[in-house]
Write an enzyme that holds these catalytic residues in place. Structure first.
Site, mmCIF file in Angstrom:
data_model
loop_
_atom_site.group_PDB
_atom_site.id
_atom_site.type_symbol
_atom_site.label_atom_id
_atom_site.label_comp_id
_atom_site.label_asym_id
_atom_site.label_seq_id
_atom_site.Cartn_x
_atom_site.Cartn_y
_atom_site.Cartn_z
ATOM 1 N N CYS A 389 122.160 29.036 64.593
ATOM 2 C CA CYS A 389 121.350 28.314 63.619
ATOM 3 C C CYS A 389 122.137 27.133 63.063
ATOM 4 C CB CYS A 389 120.932 29.293 62.524
ATOM 5 S SG CYS A 389 120.955 28.674 60.861
ATOM 6 N N CYS A 392 123.517 27.363 59.500
ATOM 7 C CA CYS A 392 124.611 28.338 59.385
ATOM 8 C C CYS A 392 125.858 27.776 60.039
ATOM 9 C CB CYS A 392 124.246 29.648 60.074
ATOM 10 S SG CYS A 392 122.580 30.190 59.771
#
Ligand SMILES: *[C@@H]1O[C@H](CO)[C@@H](O)[C@H](O)[C@H]1NC(C)=O
Ligand SMILES: *[C@@H]1O[C@H](CO)[C@@H](O)[C@H](O)[C@H]1NC(C)=O
Length: 464
Positions: A389, A392
């Site tokens: 992600c 992240c």
């Protein structure tokens, strides 16, 4: 190698105090039973850290991080994962389209198995959602872009402790950290576990034979936990500290995800806020088989280590020649004043560490240890390229670099002390803009986590 085993200040760090009554305690006690009193190698207690952070340090730090100098971070989010097959699912520019597009699933499979295509459809839905949540907003005005180019030219190049090796790459881009807060993204499950597992298992100086009971969903054997902590006891102070730092970082990230959870997503609003259930799943002693409270203790440990780095680096920022350059002289001066003020606050906290206990052993050992840490840290920053992600990955990279910079500072105490004297020659200690931005933003995350703990304490005391 047998490394610095001298003053074992951290020994008590491993007296992993048991929460004997954890089963019967209140929801609040089950998370916070170990988070009280003295923190391991420091003669300071959780309560005074909380008060110091929440009242004094946090508000100043927040203000600092909103300044232009600190809000833009350059990062390459498009590097391939060097360690395993890169079958990114959600959140990545390519994967969100590729593995998730139903029409890429061969017709044969689709027609043969209704279940499969249903899964593919669900996967698509998940991906779209995760992509939206995890997407990084990289919009910058043309003016800002030019200014940033200016800053770049202004920075001295230098070899760094924790290599983020791609600043010069055309794929690297600036992101505005204020536009991209760290929060819940829906990124979890096996893929996220793989990241943390490879950090703990392969990059924490751990012998391969020791299994860590990390994944709470996996069958847990009491024996594994015991061997794991025995292994930890056998390590030198610094390497054990390393593990605790990583664990503290992990805890901090999870606190943010629980504190900025997507509570509601409908056509007129996205509502973010505290999710107590999520917090409990990660930190409740009962639900984590005793691991949760230890993680929270490690967070305080990480806080103290980074705080110590900040108080040590003050002479570097106090040098009259040092500027936080953005090309806006008035603002730059104010930001620098605020920064120096903040560092004085950091320094005012009575840490009472034994100055010689960590990172400053005999010269040869210290050099070896520094090298070991450096390699491991570089590797961990590479693992961040495997995070599926985007958001992240951004915060993972930033926080790794921030912690790496803190360690670089702690390993360079002598050089920093020598700074004012070494005017004529090249300065013996340098930080790049990237490192500075990462250091303070990473500390900002930890500081926010400590503050969020007070919120969760309050919320948990109302549970049950
Ligand atoms: C780097 O990390 C990878 C993935 O966890 C691991 O396989 C490898 O052994 C590590 N390398 C070093 C030098 O630590
Ligand atoms: C809070 O998190 C849990 C998972 O830990 C989830 O099942 C629940 O739906 C979340 N609550 C809200 C209001 O989103």
């Amino acid at each position: 190698m047998d490394c610095v085993m001298k003053v074992m200040l951290l020994l008590c760090a491993l007296q992993l105090l048991n929460c004997k009554d954890s089963g019967s305690g209140s929801a609040e006690q089950r998370c916070f039973c170990q988070v009280t009193g003295h923190i391991d190698d420091c003669v300071c207690d959780v309560e005074s850290i909380d008060a110091f952070n929440n009242m004094q340090l946090f508000p100043k730090l927040q203000q600092l991080l909103e300044s232009d100098y600190f809000r833009f971070y350059k990062v390459n989010l498009n590097k391939p994962c060097p360690f395993w097959a890169d079958d990114r699912h959600c959140g990545s520019k390519y994967c969100a389209v590729k593995p998730c597009k139903p029409d890429e699933v061969p017709d044969g499979i689709k027609s043969n198995s209704y279940k499969y295509s249903e899964e593919a459809n669900n996967a698509l839905h998940e991906c779209e959602k995760a992509e939206k949540l995890g997407a990084v907003d990289s919009s910058l005005s043309e003016e800002t872009r030019q200014a940033l180019l200016e800053w770049n030219r202004h920075d001295d190049e230098e070899d760094r402790f924790c290599v983020v090796d791609d600043e010069g790459s055309p794929d690297s881009q600036y992101v505005d950290l204020l536009l991209n807060p760290e929060r819940y993204t829906g990124y979890k499950g096996s893929e996220a576990w793989q990241i943390w597992n490879s950090i703990y298992e392969e990059n924490c100086f751990k012998p391969y034979s020791v299994k860590r009971p990390l994944n709470p969903t996996r069958a847990y054997r009491e024996k594994d936990g015991k061997t794991f902590y025995r292994w930890l006891e056998g390590l030198c102070v610094e390497k054990r500290a390393f593990f605790r730092l990583v664990s503290g970082l992990h805890a901090s990230i999870n606190i943010h995800l629980s504190a900025r959870y997507l509570l509601d997503d409908n056509w007129f609003e996205q509502k973010w806020g505290h999710n107590v259930t999520e917090f409990q799943q990660r930190f409740d002693a009962e639900l984590t088989r005793g691991e949760g409270p230890k993680r929270l203790r490690n967070l305080y440990f990480l806080y103290l280590i980074e705080l110590r780095a900040l108080s040590k680096v003050l002479p570097f920022f106090e040098q009259p020649s040092f500027q936080l350059y953005t090309g806006q002289p008035d603002q730059d001066r104010r930001t620098k004043d605020l920064l120096v003020e903040l560092l004085h606050v950091a320094k005012s906290f009575p840490l009472h560490f034994d100055e010689t206990s960590l990172f400053t052993g005999n010269k040869q050992e210290a050099a070896q240890l520094k090298e070991d840490f450096k390699l491991t840290f570089r590797n961990i920053s590479k693992i961040m390229d495997c995070v599926g992600c985007f958001k992240c990955r951004l915060w993972g990279k930033l926080q790794t670099q921030g912690l790496g910079t803190a360690l670089k500072i702690l390993f360079s105490e002598r050089q920093i002390e020598a700074l004012p004297k070494s005017k004529s020659s090249l300065p013996s200690f340098q930080l790049t803009r990237q490192e500075i931005v990462a250091l303070f933003n990473a500390f900002g995350r930890i500081s926010t986590s400590i503050r969020e703990l007070a919120n969760f304490r309050g919320l948990l005391s109302k549970v049950r």
